[in-house]
Design an enzyme around this catalytic site. Sequence first.
Site, PDB file in Angstrom:
ATOM      1  N   GLU A  14       0.813  -1.222   0.000  1.00 59.14           N
ATOM      2  CA  GLU A  14       0.000   0.000   0.000  1.00 59.14           C
ATOM      3  C   GLU A  14       0.847   1.272   0.000  1.00 59.14           C
ATOM      4  OE1 GLU A  14      -3.630  -0.503   1.988  1.00 59.14           O
ATOM      5  OE2 GLU A  14      -3.735   1.555   2.737  1.00 59.14           O
ATOM      6  N   ASP A 109      -2.751  -3.222   2.969  1.00 58.45           N
ATOM      7  CA  ASP A 109      -3.313  -3.445   4.311  1.00 58.45           C
ATOM      8  C   ASP A 109      -4.519  -4.377   4.218  1.00 58.45           C
ATOM      9  OD1 ASP A 109      -1.417  -1.652   5.059  1.00 58.45           O
ATOM     10  OD2 ASP A 109      -2.800  -0.002   5.475  1.00 58.45           O
ATOM     11  N   TYR A 317       4.398   5.078  11.454  1.00 60.45           N
ATOM     12  CA  TYR A 317       3.200   5.447  10.705  1.00 60.45           C
ATOM     13  C   TYR A 317       2.155   6.141  11.602  1.00 60.45           C
ATOM     14  CZ  TYR A 317      -0.836   4.795   7.659  1.00 60.45           C
ATOM     15  OH  TYR A 317      -1.931   4.998   6.878  1.00 60.45           O
TER      16      TYR A 317
END
Length: 679
Positions: A14, A109, A317
């Site tokens: 992703e 994901d 993240y």
Amino acid sequence: MVVDLKGHTVVVAEKPRAAAKIATALNLKKYNMFGLPYWVGMVNSKLVVVVGTAGHLFTLSSDERGYPIFNYKWVPRWVENDEARFLVNYFKLMSKLFKNASEYINACDYDIEGSVIGYMIIRNFGDPKKAKRMKFSSLTLEELRYAYNNLKPIDWNMIDAGLCRHELDWLWGINVSRALSDVFGKVYMRRTILSAGRVQSPTLVEVTNNFLNASTFVPDVKFSLRVKVSINGRNYALENLFDPFEDLDLAKSLAENIRRVKKLEVLESNVTDVYVDPLPPFNLPDLQYEASRIYGYTPYRTLSIAEELYLESLISYPRTNSQKLPRSLNNREIISGIAKIKEYSALAKELLAKDILMPTEGRKDDPAHPAIYPTGYHPLRDLKVDALKIYDLVVRRYLASFSDPAYVRKVKNVITFETYRFSLSGSKVMSNGWLRYYPYMNFITREIPILRAGDVVEVVEVKVVSTYSRPPQGYTKTSMLKWMESVGIGTEATRAEIIENLFRRGYLKTSSKYVEVTDLGFQVVKVLNTFFTDLTNVELTRKFESLLNNIVKGSTTRELVISEVKQLLKNKLDIFKERIWKEGDEEVSKILGINKVKCRICGKSVHTVIDGLQLCEVHLTAYNNIKYRYDAWKQKLRINWDDYLIKLSKIKYLGSYSKEVVNYLISISNEKNSKLRGL
DNA sequence: GCAAGGTC
Ligand SMILES: [Zn+2]
């Protein structure tokens, strides 16, 4: 290209960072093309290429104008949006790497959006029939290797649910946005771009209702005592443990009795020691709340800064809901890295001296990402002030999670007079623990004497005071975000942006501390309430979720869900168009409450004339609230209407519209009186 | 041009 690619496997992640982790787990070599990284190597004697996308490369779009609009197709994002031009290179890269491949792996994901992101890329550049799904929930090398060696078949239902989510939001959002733009264009005789949607519209409605309640608020009055006592030569104000009185005479006589006796007796004294565990590491909402509380940053600003820090490899993240660190994280290594930064050196070293590093965890979780933590790398020299502040919060909150509980002593003395109880309470932080790491908590220290049951304290002051009921708290961008999170609409990645959008559209504005609703905002809410009620309620999201779940389970299909929603929208849009086009401008004005009679206070259109007063809708609501409260005030304070208004005008909790009405009524009354005197 | 959802 370094290697001749043919018959290979393409793995799509992703984001480039996730791709890098997968490549490391599979021992691949890094290359670059069009300024973007990709990785190549042999795995289980097969040639494998790993590449990362930047989220969605495709979006829904339509060439048709007007509404209802039910035809759309998937197009590259940069066709729709100039800001997505940077994705062109991702397209070029994908088309090179997918050429001659024999197998495709969606490693995005593991949620419905990730299923769509990977599917659309494989559909465009490869062949979904030859695709598999890689399932992992953390980016540890072990888990990634396991996932790669245990690939799952493509989950078509999950892809369909994801596609369906996009289509539902598009159908509702685009159609109702166009309907709104249409009617407001008619009213204001110019083209206006307005918007509505499943997430933004319930948020707008919530803020509007709250703003109306707060600004037309008129407080109730009750009566209470303020008692001060003297202990060892120092004065302390007591807190009342009984409700305020409805009856002023009761309050007065109690005050009189206390003044006469001048002494209160201590009933009991409690000392409690409380251990306060460290707060867990940040998820994005918590970081946004804290940056707002401590530095006044908007949620949008905090997210932007956190994204920068992430791209510079300083923090993990940020778009996560998790308050848990990964189990496999090498915390000792990270903390050692942090120990090299002067500001944190001493604190970090204290933690490193511990035998076991065990972080606190929060309840909240995320399907694909852990809590936010610092990476331990630190080219800190170039960080701007605001980035440094966010980085500091992340580091401190991370360090604090390994630290010890704080130890707080709470003292509560209960003091009585007849059956009435008062308290004198305070607290003191006995041991700082994690508060040294995260020194932003407001544990109010108030040191008070510990009394003994039976002690008598001397009263130095007793006052009867009026207490007023409080209006609902106004919204800020941050509390809007909290509300969205609490009702479960939007995501970590979208909430801040959707809030900004409501301001950009001109529905909301901030002129003071709190968010205000503009005239346009009020009117949009009115149209939505009249014609598109579904879109004003968070229940639409619950309905979407249940439909999507059913698609995943296989008990319904995307086609069925979409055709039903098209029918529903067609009916609503037909009714809407009929009303605003066939029945003419008068009808439109009626819906928006626009007419020629002007409010005497603000000049907006008058709603209904009551008691001979020409007031618009909000001022009328305020007026009705003022009238409604008068009975209670009259009875309790034995005052007339004019005195009531004067009292109200001095109370700070009076809503802003209510205040305007009160002042207007006072001015009318003054005019009348001076006329009478003139006669 | 309008949504909400990913991520640079
Ligand atoms: Zn008005």
